[in-house]
Scaffold this motif. Structure first.
Motif, short mmCIF file in Angstrom:
data_model
loop_
_atom_site.label_atom_id
_atom_site.label_comp_id
_atom_site.label_asym_id
_atom_site.label_seq_id
_atom_site.Cartn_x
_atom_site.Cartn_y
_atom_site.Cartn_z
N SER A 52 1.41 -3.44 2.82
CA SER A 52 0.56 -4.51 2.36
C SER A 52 1.35 -5.56 1.60
N VAL A 53 0.74 -6.69 1.44
CA VAL A 53 1.38 -7.79 0.68
C VAL A 53 1.64 -7.38 -0.75
N GLU A 54 0.75 -6.67 -1.35
CA GLU A 54 0.92 -6.23 -2.73
C GLU A 54 2.13 -5.30 -2.87
N GLU A 55 2.31 -4.42 -1.84
CA GLU A 55 3.45 -3.49 -1.89
C GLU A 55 4.75 -4.24 -1.78
N ILE B 25 5.28 -7.29 -2.71
CA ILE B 25 5.53 -8.00 -4.00
C ILE B 25 6.06 -7.03 -5.05
N ARG B 26 5.46 -5.84 -5.10
CA ARG B 26 5.90 -4.85 -6.09
C ARG B 26 7.37 -4.49 -5.87
#
Length: 294
Positions: free
Chosen positions: A6-9, A11-12
């Protein structure tokens, strides 16, 4: 099939990489790994041997330049430094032997220095002696030159008198008053000749007469105008003691200077007790007062 991220992953993960880079965790670190224990041991031994050499050098330097004493504190410290793979007692004995040799050589050097000092002192003394002898010779030459110059201006009689004064020592035969000088006399009578060949010294009757020089009695007589008189010879010089009251020596006797040879009288052609003191050089009379003080 890859797992969908995912996009959040994403970014993290990007933030984690950024943080690690920011903290320097991703910088490469040079690491040296030495797995060979043998190399480490050899390196350790080499370092220890270098330290031993430095310690020995410092000890020898200190011994040569100082009055050094092996204190317990020094030995303990040295023992700590040399404890690695080193026999301290052997090293200590070796250094001790070197110290003893140095101590023995020091008196020898001092003795050599003393010998050299004595040799230098002896050489300086010899140089001084040579210089002094040269000065004496120069002074003698100057005196001889002056004497030669003076002699050229002297008469033959004065030269003979000077030679006698230089070769024979005279003393007074008696103490008294001079009653008649050597040479011509104004108040001459029938009994007193005009030309007086000696010096008359007035003294009490019986006064002891001493020989003015060494010599030999060549004449002891009671005849003639001299009355009782002696003639003592020394070299080309003859001395006459006349008008004596009594003679103590006889012809042929050897006389020493100062010896009592007669006593004052008034025998012969005399007007009172006195000593007629006469000096002849090669049988020629000279003034006694030109040779000694009467």
């Amino acid at each position: 099939m890859e797992r969908a991220v995912s996009v959040e992953e994403k970014i993290r993960r990007a933030e984690e990489i950024y943080q690690r880079r920011k903290q320097g965790e991703t910088r490469p670190v040079a690491k040296v790994s030495v797995n060979d224990k043998k190399d480490i041991k050899l390196l350790k031994k080499m370092v220890i041997q270098i330290l031993i050499c430095v310690a020995i050098y410092l000890m020898i330097y200190t011994i040569q330049h100082n009055q050094f004493v092996f204190s317990n504190d020094f030995i303990n410290k040295a023992n700590e430094v040399l404890s690695y793979d080193t026999n301290f007692m052997e090293l200590y004995q070796m250094v001790k032997e070197q110290v003893i040799r140095l101590v023995k050589k020091e008196p020898e050097r001092q003795e050599e220095g003393q010998v050299n000092s004595e040799a230098i002192g002896g050489a300086e003394a010899e140089i001084k002696e040579v210089e002094e002898s040269q000065k004496v010779e120069e002074n003698t030459e100057i005196q001889n030159t002056e004497a030669n110059v003076n002699i050229e201006n002297l008469s033959p009689e004065e030269i003979a008198i000077q030679n006698i004064k230089n070769t024979i020592h005279f003393i007074k035969p008696i103490e008294g008053v001079i009653s008649s000088q050597y040479g011509r006399r104004e108040s001459a009578t029938g009994n007193v000749p005009k030309n007086h060949t000696g010096t008359d010294i007035a003294a009490n009757l019986g006064t002891k007469i001493k020989s003015a020089t060494d010599g030999e009695v060549v004449l002891a007589s009671e005849e003639g105008d001299y009355g009782k008189h002696l003639k003592i010879q020394i070299g080309e010089v003859s001395i006459i003691y006349a008008h004596c009251n009594q003679l103590y020596v006889k012809q042929g006797d050897k006389i020493k200077q100062g010896q009592e040879i007669a006593e004052v009288g008034s025998t012969g052609n005399s007007t009172g007790p006195h000593l007629h003191f006469e000096i002849r050089i090669s049988e020629k009379t000279v003034n006694p007062q030109s040779i000694l003080e009467l």
